[in-house]
Write a protein that holds these residues in place. Structure first.
Motif, PDB file in Angstrom:
ATOM      1  N   ASP A 453      43.825 -10.791  70.347  1.00  0.00           N
ATOM      2  CA  ASP A 453      42.771 -11.641  69.780  1.00  0.00           C
ATOM      3  C   ASP A 453      42.084 -10.967  68.594  1.00  0.00           C
ATOM      4  O   ASP A 453      41.526 -11.649  67.731  1.00  0.00           O
ATOM      5  CB  ASP A 453      41.735 -11.987  70.853  1.00  0.00           C
ATOM      6  CG  ASP A 453      42.166 -13.177  71.708  1.00  0.00           C
ATOM      7  OD1 ASP A 453      43.278 -13.689  71.455  1.00  0.00           O
ATOM      8  OD2 ASP A 453      41.421 -13.573  72.614  1.00  0.00           O
ATOM      9  N   VAL A 454      42.105  -9.641  68.564  1.00  0.00           N
ATOM     10  CA  VAL A 454      41.487  -8.938  67.429  1.00  0.00           C
ATOM     11  C   VAL A 454      42.299  -9.200  66.154  1.00  0.00           C
ATOM     12  O   VAL A 454      41.741  -9.355  65.062  1.00  0.00           O
ATOM     13  CB  VAL A 454      41.400  -7.417  67.711  1.00  0.00           C
ATOM     14  CG1 VAL A 454      40.822  -6.673  66.520  1.00  0.00           C
ATOM     15  CG2 VAL A 454      40.549  -7.166  68.948  1.00  0.00           C
ATOM     16  N   LEU A 455      43.603  -9.288  66.333  1.00  0.00           N
ATOM     17  CA  LEU A 455      44.460  -9.602  65.177  1.00  0.00           C
ATOM     18  C   LEU A 455      44.156 -11.010  64.671  1.00  0.00           C
ATOM     19  O   LEU A 455      44.057 -11.244  63.462  1.00  0.00           O
ATOM     20  CB  LEU A 455      45.928  -9.491  65.603  1.00  0.00           C
ATOM     21  CG  LEU A 455      46.965  -9.428  64.490  1.00  0.00           C
ATOM     22  CD1 LEU A 455      46.786  -8.173  63.662  1.00  0.00           C
ATOM     23  CD2 LEU A 455      48.368  -9.467  65.082  1.00  0.00           C
ATOM     24  N   LYS A 456      43.975 -11.901  65.615  1.00  0.00           N
ATOM     25  CA  LYS A 456      43.627 -13.275  65.239  1.00  0.00           C
ATOM     26  C   LYS A 456      42.278 -13.292  64.525  1.00  0.00           C
ATOM     27  O   LYS A 456      42.103 -13.999  63.522  1.00  0.00           O
ATOM     28  CB  LYS A 456      43.568 -14.141  66.497  1.00  0.00           C
ATOM     29  CG  LYS A 456      43.211 -15.581  66.218  1.00  0.00           C
ATOM     30  CD  LYS A 456      43.155 -16.384  67.498  1.00  0.00           C
ATOM     31  CE  LYS A 456      42.805 -17.825  67.202  1.00  0.00           C
ATOM     32  NZ  LYS A 456      42.685 -18.624  68.419  1.00  0.00           N
ATOM     33  N   LYS A 458      40.943 -10.983  62.716  1.00  0.00           N
ATOM     34  CA  LYS A 458      41.097 -10.491  61.337  1.00  0.00           C
ATOM     35  C   LYS A 458      41.739 -11.569  60.461  1.00  0.00           C
ATOM     36  O   LYS A 458      41.387 -11.739  59.299  1.00  0.00           O
ATOM     37  CB  LYS A 458      41.954  -9.212  61.302  1.00  0.00           C
ATOM     38  CG  LYS A 458      41.420  -8.067  62.105  1.00  0.00           C
ATOM     39  CD  LYS A 458      40.070  -7.607  61.632  1.00  0.00           C
ATOM     40  CE  LYS A 458      40.138  -6.903  60.289  1.00  0.00           C
ATOM     41  NZ  LYS A 458      38.850  -6.323  59.906  1.00  0.00           N
ATOM     42  N   TYR A 459      42.692 -12.266  61.048  1.00  0.00           N
ATOM     43  CA  TYR A 459      43.371 -13.325  60.295  1.00  0.00           C
ATOM     44  C   TYR A 459      42.383 -14.453  59.960  1.00  0.00           C
ATOM     45  O   TYR A 459      42.343 -14.938  58.825  1.00  0.00           O
ATOM     46  CB  TYR A 459      44.553 -13.854  61.112  1.00  0.00           C
ATOM     47  CG  TYR A 459      45.209 -15.071  60.509  1.00  0.00           C
ATOM     48  CD1 TYR A 459      45.893 -14.984  59.310  1.00  0.00           C
ATOM     49  CD2 TYR A 459      45.118 -16.314  61.131  1.00  0.00           C
ATOM     50  CE1 TYR A 459      46.480 -16.112  58.740  1.00  0.00           C
ATOM     51  CE2 TYR A 459      45.697 -17.437  60.576  1.00  0.00           C
ATOM     52  CZ  TYR A 459      46.378 -17.327  59.378  1.00  0.00           C
ATOM     53  OH  TYR A 459      46.936 -18.441  58.821  1.00  0.00           O
ATOM     54  N   VAL A 460      41.593 -14.842  60.973  1.00  0.00           N
ATOM     55  CA  VAL A 460      40.633 -15.937  60.751  1.00  0.00           C
ATOM     56  C   VAL A 460      39.605 -15.520  59.702  1.00  0.00           C
ATOM     57  O   VAL A 460      39.247 -16.307  58.814  1.00  0.00           O
ATOM     58  CB  VAL A 460      39.950 -16.317  62.095  1.00  0.00           C
ATOM     59  CG1 VAL A 460      38.778 -17.252  61.862  1.00  0.00           C
ATOM     60  CG2 VAL A 460      40.957 -16.961  63.030  1.00  0.00           C
ATOM     61  N   GLU A 461      39.138 -14.281  59.776  1.00  0.00           N
ATOM     62  CA  GLU A 461      38.174 -13.792  58.774  1.00  0.00           C
ATOM     63  C   GLU A 461      38.777 -13.860  57.369  1.00  0.00           C
ATOM     64  O   GLU A 461      38.116 -14.258  56.411  1.00  0.00           O
ATOM     65  CB  GLU A 461      37.776 -12.342  59.085  1.00  0.00           C
ATOM     66  CG  GLU A 461      36.785 -12.219  60.219  1.00  0.00           C
ATOM     67  CD  GLU A 461      36.557 -10.784  60.662  1.00  0.00           C
ATOM     68  OE1 GLU A 461      35.864 -10.592  61.670  1.00  0.00           O
ATOM     69  OE2 GLU A 461      37.093  -9.848  60.019  1.00  0.00           O
TER      70      GLU A 461
ATOM     71  N   ASP B  68      31.702 -18.305  67.692  1.00  0.00           N
ATOM     72  CA  ASP B  68      33.077 -18.701  67.404  1.00  0.00           C
ATOM     73  C   ASP B  68      33.992 -17.794  68.217  1.00  0.00           C
ATOM     74  O   ASP B  68      33.979 -16.570  68.052  1.00  0.00           O
ATOM     75  CB  ASP B  68      33.357 -18.534  65.900  1.00  0.00           C
ATOM     76  CG  ASP B  68      34.736 -19.055  65.518  1.00  0.00           C
ATOM     77  OD1 ASP B  68      35.566 -19.226  66.429  1.00  0.00           O
ATOM     78  OD2 ASP B  68      34.966 -19.281  64.323  1.00  0.00           O
ATOM     79  N   SER B  69      34.777 -18.403  69.093  1.00  0.00           N
ATOM     80  CA  SER B  69      35.648 -17.611  69.969  1.00  0.00           C
ATOM     81  C   SER B  69      36.614 -16.741  69.153  1.00  0.00           C
ATOM     82  O   SER B  69      36.984 -15.647  69.577  1.00  0.00           O
ATOM     83  CB  SER B  69      36.433 -18.543  70.886  1.00  0.00           C
ATOM     84  OG  SER B  69      37.221 -17.804  71.772  1.00  0.00           O
ATOM     85  N   ASP B  70      36.994 -17.227  67.976  1.00  0.00           N
ATOM     86  CA  ASP B  70      37.935 -16.463  67.138  1.00  0.00           C
ATOM     87  C   ASP B  70      37.333 -15.152  66.642  1.00  0.00           C
ATOM     88  O   ASP B  70      38.060 -14.241  66.240  1.00  0.00           O
ATOM     89  CB  ASP B  70      38.360 -17.292  65.919  1.00  0.00           C
ATOM     90  CG  ASP B  70      39.246 -18.450  66.328  1.00  0.00           C
ATOM     91  OD1 ASP B  70      39.789 -18.395  67.444  1.00  0.00           O
ATOM     92  OD2 ASP B  70      39.378 -19.400  65.539  1.00  0.00           O
ATOM     93  N   ASN B  71      35.991 -15.075  66.633  1.00  0.00           N
ATOM     94  CA  ASN B  71      35.356 -13.842  66.164  1.00  0.00           C
ATOM     95  C   ASN B  71      35.258 -12.773  67.249  1.00  0.00           C
ATOM     96  O   ASN B  71      34.717 -11.699  67.001  1.00  0.00           O
ATOM     97  CB  ASN B  71      33.942 -14.133  65.642  1.00  0.00           C
ATOM     98  CG  ASN B  71      33.991 -14.856  64.318  1.00  0.00           C
ATOM     99  OD1 ASN B  71      34.986 -14.793  63.603  1.00  0.00           O
ATOM    100  ND2 ASN B  71      32.916 -15.559  63.983  1.00  0.00           N
ATOM    101  N   VAL B  72      35.780 -13.085  68.432  1.00  0.00           N
ATOM    102  CA  VAL B  72      35.753 -12.158  69.569  1.00  0.00           C
ATOM    103  C   VAL B  72      34.335 -11.592  69.774  1.00  0.00           C
ATOM    104  O   VAL B  72      34.112 -10.384  69.632  1.00  0.00           O
ATOM    105  CB  VAL B  72      36.779 -11.009  69.384  1.00  0.00           C
ATOM    106  CG1 VAL B  72      36.974 -10.250  70.691  1.00  0.00           C
ATOM    107  CG2 VAL B  72      38.103 -11.536  68.896  1.00  0.00           C
ATOM    108  N   PRO B  73      33.370 -12.446  70.107  1.00  0.00           N
ATOM    109  CA  PRO B  73      32.003 -11.933  70.314  1.00  0.00           C
ATOM    110  C   PRO B  73      31.956 -10.941  71.471  1.00  0.00           C
ATOM    111  O   PRO B  73      32.669 -11.106  72.468  1.00  0.00           O
ATOM    112  CB  PRO B  73      31.192 -13.188  70.649  1.00  0.00           C
ATOM    113  CG  PRO B  73      32.056 -14.339  70.342  1.00  0.00           C
ATOM    114  CD  PRO B  73      33.460 -13.888  70.350  1.00  0.00           C
ATOM    115  N   GLN B  74      31.101  -9.942  71.302  1.00  0.00           N
ATOM    116  CA  GLN B  74      31.006  -8.901  72.326  1.00  0.00           C
ATOM    117  C   GLN B  74      29.792  -9.157  73.215  1.00  0.00           C
ATOM    118  O   GLN B  74      28.885  -9.906  72.835  1.00  0.00           O
ATOM    119  CB  GLN B  74      30.918  -7.537  71.643  1.00  0.00           C
ATOM    120  CG  GLN B  74      32.173  -7.258  70.835  1.00  0.00           C
ATOM    121  CD  GLN B  74      32.047  -6.061  69.914  1.00  0.00           C
ATOM    122  OE1 GLN B  74      31.099  -5.310  69.996  1.00  0.00           O
ATOM    123  NE2 GLN B  74      33.006  -5.907  69.034  1.00  0.00           N
TER     124      GLN B  74
END
Lengths: 468, 134
Positions: A453-456, A458-461, B68-74
């Motif tokens: 998910d961290v890769l995703k 970075k991609y989304v950013e 935003d779930s894509d931002n992987v909130p901590q």
């Protein structure tokens, strides 16, 4: 019906697998069988002991079939049909279709007549085998020099080839891998107890060579057979009895000694049968544990940028092991690649893109990335040259998506450079930094979300920064 | 504010405090670990409902609505935001309670046949505003 990749597209794949070349993109962890490589062997072997100890009646029955087929050689010998026994054993000694072992070309060689006779002589030399036959034919490793795990695996697969053909057909039909009506050399006919040449079956083939490919259940695979000579020699061999006090310890001498001391082998087999609960199949990929991942992260964090004291090499080694584990099972690791660009040695990690997540599917669809490149850069900052190098490398057919594994985030100007690349050529180059890898390790430990998910993220950013 | 809105307010604050307490524990244990998508979905639901109740005047930040779930909130991110929302809810409450006959009461609009006090308002028992100085 999935599309087959063209020759040029296949050539660009690193360590292409059967599924990749037919655009069946599925993670290894989701499949019951080991996905064969097209150009090389999987470094695992079929262990007949796993069939013997399996709770499945089918596996047990297959083990019985293999053992009976092998012991039939004794029947042939005792009825004066020695040459037939020899030919059968030689035919059984190589099973190229399964692609297991250590060959770089998916091709091995059969044993010669001398070796075959040496194996067959066990039936006459050891009374227990002459009368009762083998219960685990892999015991031949303990008597014959040059017979090891790959040969045991090949003999087992050869005797099971008919079953493996049915298994492969079924597995490939389920996945939609195209099948071809093709001739399979040396298929064992269990009713006739002999090998039949050129039996025809519907099987997947290597698109380059047209050779049939068989797949093998993962539950049968191990790096070393449960019964193996190396372990016997190391832990069970009575060296004091075999060798004189100052005599060099030649393993061949142990093999000869075993022929006259069947009891030793019998006791070893009894121990192995007793401890069968510990015998498990080996995974195709073993993730490193969290504690090890943390150690590797702290190693990376402690490294200076640049090449001093081999820091670049240490960074590449630690990152390779770490990322391949962190991204598993969503991205299957393919290989570490080394290449030279502008006189600089560059190391990349290549992953198969299984499209197992929505964003991986998007990368495949939008950037044509069947495999994903991670370029390792232990540098203080990513420069325009680095970006150009990766961009050129992507041109070689690896899709239009690449990842830098760098120590620090891209400087503003370089980030803009990557955004401009997207705007102009629809190339996507993102950078994963130490902090991102640290977050991946935290996610691996917390198990709340997968590290991929961290890769995703970075991609989304990156995509948010791109012009709409 | 009327009784229905007060009910919504109290339900929301109760839920937010409960989620805040849960995630505070996780945050103390591993502040940098990510919140899983399941929890995040419900946190976002609460934040969406909170935005309606708070209105633009009481929202903690003008440029934040949901995670935003894509931002992987901590964990620590979510705890930080929830504490801001709880503060703003308290501010809303403090602005709508009055000290009356020795107790702190909500002063809300009467709806339908609700019994009204001297001021034409309905009073519902509450507690002292937390940040009120003695």
């Amino acid at each position: 019906m999935p599309a087959i990749l063209g020759t040029a597209e296949r050539m660009t794949l690193v360590r292409p697998r059967l599924t990749d070349c037919y655009e069946v993109l599925v993670a290894q962890s989701d499949l019951d069988f080991a996905i064969p490589f097209l150009d090389e062997d999987i470094p695992l072997h079929v262990d007949p002991f796993l069939l013997w100890k399996s709770p499945s009646q089918q596996d047990q029955a297959l083990h019985t079939a293999v053992t009976n087929s092998f012991n039939h050689l004794n029947f042939l010998l005792s009825h004066g049909r020695g040459s037939e026994a020899r030919d059968t054993l030689i035919a059984a000694s190589e099973c190229a279709e399964v692609g297991l072992g250590h060959s770089k070309k998916r091709r091995g060689s059969r044993i010669g007549t001398t070796k075959a006779d040496e194996i067959l002589s066990l039936f006459s030399a050891i009374e227990e085998y002459s009368k009762g036959g083998f219960s685990h034919f892999e015991e031949i490793q303990l008597y014959v020099h040059g017979i090891s795990k790959d040969r045991v695996s090949d003999i087992c697969c050869s005797f099971l080839k008919s079953f493996l053909m049915d298994y492969t057909t079924q597995a490939c039909e389920e996945l939609g891998i195209p099948l071809v009506h093709v001739g399979v050399p040396a298929t064992y006919d269990y009713r006739e107890n002999r090998f039949v040449e050129d039996q025809r079956a519907w099987l997947p083939v290597n698109p380059e060579t047209g050779a049939p490919i068989l797949v093998v259940p993962r539950r049968w695979l191990r790096f070393n057979p449960w019964i193996n000579f190396d372990e016997y020699y190391r832990d069970y061999c009575p060296f004091d009895d075999v060798f004189q006090p100052d005599e060099p310890r030649d393993p061949v001498r142990v093999l000869r000694y075993n022929r006259d001391h069947f009891g030793l082998v019998r006791d070893y087999i009894a121990v192995k049968e007793r401890t069968q609960a510990e015998c498990r199949n080996d995974p195709l990929f073993r993730q490193i544990p969290v504690s090890s991942a943390k150690r590797k992260l702290s190693t990376i964090r402690g490294l200076a940028t640049g090449k001093a004291d081999g820091a670049d090499r240490k960074f590449e080694d630690a990152t390779s092991q770490l990322l391949s584990s962190l991204l598993y099972p969503h991205l299957d690791f393919a290989a570490v690649q080394s290449r030279t660009d502008s006189g600089v040695l560059i190391r990349d990690l290549i992953f198969y893109n299984n499209r197992s997540l929505d964003f991986l599917d998007e990368i495949h669809a939008d950037y044509g990335s069947r495999q994903i490149v991670f370029e390792l850069k232990n540098v203080a900052e990513i420069t325009r040259d680095h970006i150009n190098q990766l961009n050129r490398y992507l041109d070689s057919g690896l899709g239009r998506f690449g990842v830098f594994v760098a120590r620090h985030p891209l400087k503003k100007a370089m980030f803009k450079n990557t955004v401009d690349l997207w705007a102009g050529q629809r190339r996507c180059i993102i950078a994963v930094t130490d902090d991102d890898v640290a977050l991946m390790v935290t996610l691996l430990e917390g198990r709340q979300r997968p590290p991929v998910d961290v890769l995703k993220k970075k991609y989304v950013e990156f995509r948010r920064a791109c012009p709409s | 504010m009327n009784r229905a809105e007060l009910d919504r307010f109290e339900k929301l604050v109760g839920q937010l405090e409960s989620v805040y307490a849960e995630l505070s524990l996780l945050s103390k244990k591993s502040p940098n670990d990510a919140v899983n998508p399941f929890k995040l979905r419900f946190v976002n639901t609460l934040l969406g409902a909170s935005a309606v109740t708070l209105g633009s005047g009481y929202m903690p930040f003008t440029d934040f609505e949901q995670f935003d779930s894509d931002n992987v909130p901590q964990n620590s991110d979510v705890v930080f935001i929830l504490s801001q929302y709880l503060q703003c809810f308290e501010k809303l409450r403090a602005d709508n309670v009055v000290y009356r006959n020795g107790t702190w009461d909500w002063e809300i609009d009467a709806v339908g046949a609700e019994g009204v006090g001297d001021s034409g308002k309905v009073y519902v028992r509450s507690t002292r505003p937390k940040r009120l100085r003695d």
